[in-house]
Write a protein that holds these residues in place. Structure first.
Motif, PDB file in Angstrom:
ATOM      1  N   ASP A   1     -47.979   8.728  -5.225  1.00 54.49           N
ATOM      2  CA  ASP A   1     -48.646   8.569  -3.821  1.00 54.49           C
ATOM      3  C   ASP A   1     -48.718   6.898  -3.798  1.00 54.49           C
ATOM      4  O   ASP A   1     -48.935   6.411  -4.878  1.00 54.49           O
ATOM      5  N   THR A   2     -48.541   6.422  -2.803  1.00 53.76           N
ATOM      6  CA  THR A   2     -48.408   5.115  -2.491  1.00 53.76           C
ATOM      7  C   THR A   2     -48.628   4.771  -0.940  1.00 53.76           C
ATOM      8  O   THR A   2     -48.803   5.642  -0.152  1.00 53.76           O
ATOM      9  N   ASN A   3     -49.061   3.386  -0.888  1.00 49.92           N
ATOM     10  CA  ASN A   3     -49.163   2.900   0.530  1.00 49.92           C
ATOM     11  C   ASN A   3     -48.011   2.290   1.109  1.00 49.92           C
ATOM     12  O   ASN A   3     -47.156   2.159   0.547  1.00 49.92           O
ATOM     13  N   GLU A   4     -47.911   2.000   2.418  1.00 52.11           N
ATOM     14  CA  GLU A   4     -46.755   1.412   3.026  1.00 52.11           C
ATOM     15  C   GLU A   4     -46.048  -0.010   2.363  1.00 52.11           C
ATOM     16  O   GLU A   4     -45.037   0.051   2.260  1.00 52.11           O
ATOM     17  N   ASP A   5     -47.030  -0.632   1.943  1.00 58.05           N
ATOM     18  CA  ASP A   5     -46.860  -1.797   1.253  1.00 58.05           C
ATOM     19  C   ASP A   5     -45.946  -1.621   0.004  1.00 58.05           C
ATOM     20  O   ASP A   5     -45.057  -2.742  -0.313  1.00 58.05           O
TER      21      ASP A   5
ATOM     22  N   GLY B   1     -58.689  -9.240 -16.306  1.00 54.02           N
ATOM     23  CA  GLY B   1     -59.469  -8.435 -17.382  1.00 54.02           C
ATOM     24  C   GLY B   1     -60.592  -7.719 -17.002  1.00 54.02           C
ATOM     25  O   GLY B   1     -61.153  -7.041 -17.838  1.00 54.02           O
ATOM     26  N   GLN B   2     -61.060  -7.796 -15.751  1.00 57.41           N
ATOM     27  CA  GLN B   2     -61.964  -7.264 -15.051  1.00 57.41           C
ATOM     28  C   GLN B   2     -61.795  -5.833 -14.462  1.00 57.41           C
ATOM     29  O   GLN B   2     -60.768  -5.997 -13.455  1.00 57.41           O
ATOM     30  N   GLU B   3     -62.541  -4.879 -14.655  1.00 61.45           N
ATOM     31  CA  GLU B   3     -62.294  -3.603 -14.289  1.00 61.45           C
ATOM     32  C   GLU B   3     -62.839  -3.640 -12.724  1.00 61.45           C
ATOM     33  O   GLU B   3     -64.206  -3.861 -12.479  1.00 61.45           O
ATOM     34  N   ILE B   4     -62.075  -3.039 -11.838  1.00 58.78           N
ATOM     35  CA  ILE B   4     -62.636  -3.202 -10.237  1.00 58.78           C
ATOM     36  C   ILE B   4     -62.310  -1.809  -9.722  1.00 58.78           C
ATOM     37  O   ILE B   4     -61.006  -1.129  -9.730  1.00 58.78           O
ATOM     38  N   LEU B   5     -63.679  -0.699  -9.643  1.00 60.00           N
ATOM     39  CA  LEU B   5     -63.537   0.450  -9.314  1.00 60.00           C
ATOM     40  C   LEU B   5     -64.049   0.930  -7.938  1.00 60.00           C
ATOM     41  O   LEU B   5     -63.721   1.964  -7.666  1.00 60.00           O
ATOM     42  N   SER B   6     -64.304  -0.162  -7.190  1.00 56.79           N
ATOM     43  CA  SER B   6     -64.746   0.173  -5.793  1.00 56.79           C
ATOM     44  C   SER B   6     -64.520  -1.332  -4.973  1.00 56.79           C
ATOM     45  O   SER B   6     -64.193  -2.302  -5.536  1.00 56.79           O
ATOM     46  N   GLY B   7     -64.755  -1.125  -3.698  1.00 58.60           N
ATOM     47  CA  GLY B   7     -63.970  -2.090  -2.645  1.00 58.60           C
ATOM     48  C   GLY B   7     -62.881  -2.160  -2.240  1.00 58.60           C
ATOM     49  O   GLY B   7     -62.005  -1.327  -2.411  1.00 58.60           O
ATOM     50  N   PRO B   8     -62.603  -3.182  -1.229  1.00 59.06           N
ATOM     51  CA  PRO B   8     -61.388  -3.244  -0.487  1.00 59.06           C
ATOM     52  C   PRO B   8     -60.208  -3.444  -1.366  1.00 59.06           C
ATOM     53  O   PRO B   8     -59.222  -2.896  -0.995  1.00 59.06           O
ATOM     54  N   ALA B   9     -60.330  -3.770  -2.594  1.00 55.57           N
ATOM     55  CA  ALA B   9     -59.112  -4.026  -3.425  1.00 55.57           C
ATOM     56  C   ALA B   9     -58.541  -2.560  -4.231  1.00 55.57           C
ATOM     57  O   ALA B   9     -57.202  -2.582  -4.289  1.00 55.57           O
ATOM     58  N   VAL B  10     -59.471  -1.734  -3.990  1.00 52.96           N
ATOM     59  CA  VAL B  10     -58.987  -0.457  -4.785  1.00 52.96           C
ATOM     60  C   VAL B  10     -58.925   0.763  -3.586  1.00 52.96           C
ATOM     61  O   VAL B  10     -58.566   1.719  -3.799  1.00 52.96           O
ATOM     62  N   GLU B  11     -59.445   0.460  -2.425  1.00 54.55           N
ATOM     63  CA  GLU B  11     -59.384   1.623  -1.399  1.00 54.55           C
ATOM     64  C   GLU B  11     -57.920   2.181  -1.105  1.00 54.55           C
ATOM     65  O   GLU B  11     -58.126   3.356  -0.979  1.00 54.55           O
ATOM     66  N   ASP B  12     -57.198   1.631  -1.223  1.00 57.85           N
ATOM     67  CA  ASP B  12     -55.710   2.074  -0.809  1.00 57.85           C
ATOM     68  C   ASP B  12     -55.215   2.867  -1.971  1.00 57.85           C
ATOM     69  O   ASP B  12     -54.262   3.714  -2.008  1.00 57.85           O
ATOM     70  N   TRP B  13     -55.837   2.774  -3.335  1.00 55.99           N
ATOM     71  CA  TRP B  13     -55.204   3.197  -4.423  1.00 55.99           C
ATOM     72  C   TRP B  13     -56.141   4.442  -5.036  1.00 55.99           C
ATOM     73  O   TRP B  13     -55.553   5.440  -5.749  1.00 55.99           O
ATOM     74  N   ALA B  14     -57.478   4.212  -4.970  1.00 57.22           N
ATOM     75  CA  ALA B  14     -58.410   5.361  -5.543  1.00 57.22           C
ATOM     76  C   ALA B  14     -57.836   6.897  -5.130  1.00 57.22           C
ATOM     77  O   ALA B  14     -57.731   6.730  -4.102  1.00 57.22           O
ATOM     78  N   GLY B  15     -57.741   7.343  -6.229  1.00 58.27           N
ATOM     79  CA  GLY B  15     -57.419   8.855  -5.924  1.00 58.27           C
ATOM     80  C   GLY B  15     -55.984   9.168  -5.973  1.00 58.27           C
ATOM     81  O   GLY B  15     -55.501  10.275  -6.007  1.00 58.27           O
ATOM     82  N   ALA B  16     -54.936   8.216  -5.857  1.00 61.88           N
ATOM     83  CA  ALA B  16     -53.671   8.301  -5.708  1.00 61.88           C
ATOM     84  C   ALA B  16     -53.382   8.979  -7.173  1.00 61.88           C
ATOM     85  O   ALA B  16     -53.637   8.876  -8.180  1.00 61.88           O
ATOM     86  N   LEU B  17     -52.122   9.908  -7.007  1.00 57.95           N
ATOM     87  CA  LEU B  17     -51.728  10.650  -7.933  1.00 57.95           C
ATOM     88  C   LEU B  17     -50.232  10.201  -8.343  1.00 57.95           C
ATOM     89  O   LEU B  17     -49.392   9.835  -7.412  1.00 57.95           O
TER      90      LEU B  17
ATOM     91  N   PHE C   1     -45.737  18.756 -17.854  1.00 57.20           N
ATOM     92  CA  PHE C   1     -46.497  18.261 -16.748  1.00 57.20           C
ATOM     93  C   PHE C   1     -47.608  17.204 -17.002  1.00 57.20           C
ATOM     94  O   PHE C   1     -48.310  17.582 -18.103  1.00 57.20           O
ATOM     95  N   VAL C   2     -47.204  16.121 -16.661  1.00 54.11           N
ATOM     96  CA  VAL C   2     -48.423  15.070 -16.563  1.00 54.11           C
ATOM     97  C   VAL C   2     -49.099  14.768 -15.274  1.00 54.11           C
ATOM     98  O   VAL C   2     -48.146  14.018 -14.280  1.00 54.11           O
ATOM     99  N   SER C   3     -50.139  14.567 -14.890  1.00 52.09           N
ATOM    100  CA  SER C   3     -50.649  14.086 -13.646  1.00 52.09           C
ATOM    101  C   SER C   3     -51.898  12.744 -13.985  1.00 52.09           C
ATOM    102  O   SER C   3     -52.670  13.130 -14.822  1.00 52.09           O
ATOM    103  N   ILE C   4     -51.393  11.719 -13.386  1.00 52.75           N
ATOM    104  CA  ILE C   4     -52.237  10.618 -13.440  1.00 52.75           C
ATOM    105  C   ILE C   4     -53.105  10.243 -12.342  1.00 52.75           C
ATOM    106  O   ILE C   4     -52.512  10.110 -11.190  1.00 52.75           O
ATOM    107  N   ARG C   5     -54.144  10.124 -12.328  1.00 55.50           N
ATOM    108  CA  ARG C   5     -55.156   9.829 -11.191  1.00 55.50           C
ATOM    109  C   ARG C   5     -55.735   8.499 -11.204  1.00 55.50           C
ATOM    110  O   ARG C   5     -56.162   8.111 -12.461  1.00 55.50           O
ATOM    111  N   HIS C   6     -55.262   7.599 -10.246  1.00 55.49           N
ATOM    112  CA  HIS C   6     -55.682   6.116 -10.291  1.00 55.49           C
ATOM    113  C   HIS C   6     -57.174   6.054  -9.675  1.00 55.49           C
ATOM    114  O   HIS C   6     -57.446   6.650  -8.744  1.00 55.49           O
ATOM    115  N   LEU C   7     -57.755   5.154 -10.507  1.00 57.46           N
ATOM    116  CA  LEU C   7     -59.042   5.082 -10.141  1.00 57.46           C
ATOM    117  C   LEU C   7     -59.516   3.493  -9.684  1.00 57.46           C
ATOM    118  O   LEU C   7     -60.457   3.332  -8.901  1.00 57.46           O
ATOM    119  N   GLY C   8     -58.794   2.609 -10.216  1.00 55.49           N
ATOM    120  CA  GLY C   8     -59.033   1.433  -9.794  1.00 55.49           C
ATOM    121  C   GLY C   8     -58.085   0.454 -10.320  1.00 55.49           C
ATOM    122  O   GLY C   8     -56.866   0.526 -10.880  1.00 55.49           O
TER     123      GLY C   8
END
Length: 150
Positions: A123-127, A88-104, A76-83
């Motif tokens: 886990d995914t969003n409708e898009d 090249g820039q890490e984005i960990l908060s805000g509208p760009a990541v709200e739909d993905w943060a915490g997705a497994l 088993f491998v579980s990956i949790r998406h953070l951002g």
């Protein structure tokens, strides 16, 4: 968030499929279904950060920032998406990541009569449902073919 499930039977031992899925060179081959320049930076160990990256049409690094939530070798491998990684820039908060943060993204490996049954829960969003329904089966077929090569 919706959960999508994909499954494939592979004529190879679980240990071979597991190694093929995570090994740097073969990982790039099966995930090229998502992006021809698909790669990862990091290590496959529980609690470790890992980035899933590709190069966009402008030559910029982009992708998903994640952590290995659970890692059980050959099982088993579980990956949790953070951002996301954008230009090249890490984005960990805000509208760009709200739909993905915490997705497994979970990979479960089952040994059945010397073969492997691989189950992937995403886990995914409708898009992305239509896109994933087209690309995931192709990616898993690539993984199957790589794992069955002798």
């Amino acid at each position: 968030m919706k959960k999508l499930t994909y499954q494939i039977k592979i004529n190879a031992a679980v240990s071979r499929v597991f190694k093929t899925m995570l090994d740097k060179e073969t990982y790039k081959k099966w995930t090229s279904a998502f992006n021809p320049s698909s790669d990862f930076e990091g290590i496959w160990e529980e609690g470790e950060k890992i980035n899933f990256i590709g190069i966009n049409e402008h030559g910029e690094k982009e992708g998903m920032i994640a952590e290995i939530a659970q890692y059980i070798p050959n099982a088993f491998v579980s990956i949790r998406h953070l951002g996301i990684l954008n230009k090249g820039q890490e984005i960990l908060s805000g509208p760009a990541v709200e739909d993905w943060a915490g997705a497994l993204e979970n990979y479960s490996f089952f040994a059945v009569e010397g073969k492997t049954e691989l189950k992937v829960d995403v886990d995914t969003n409708e898009d992305f449902i239509e896109y994933f329904n087209q690309v995931w089966p192709n990616a898993l077929l690539r993984l199957k073919n790589l794992s069955e090569m002798e």
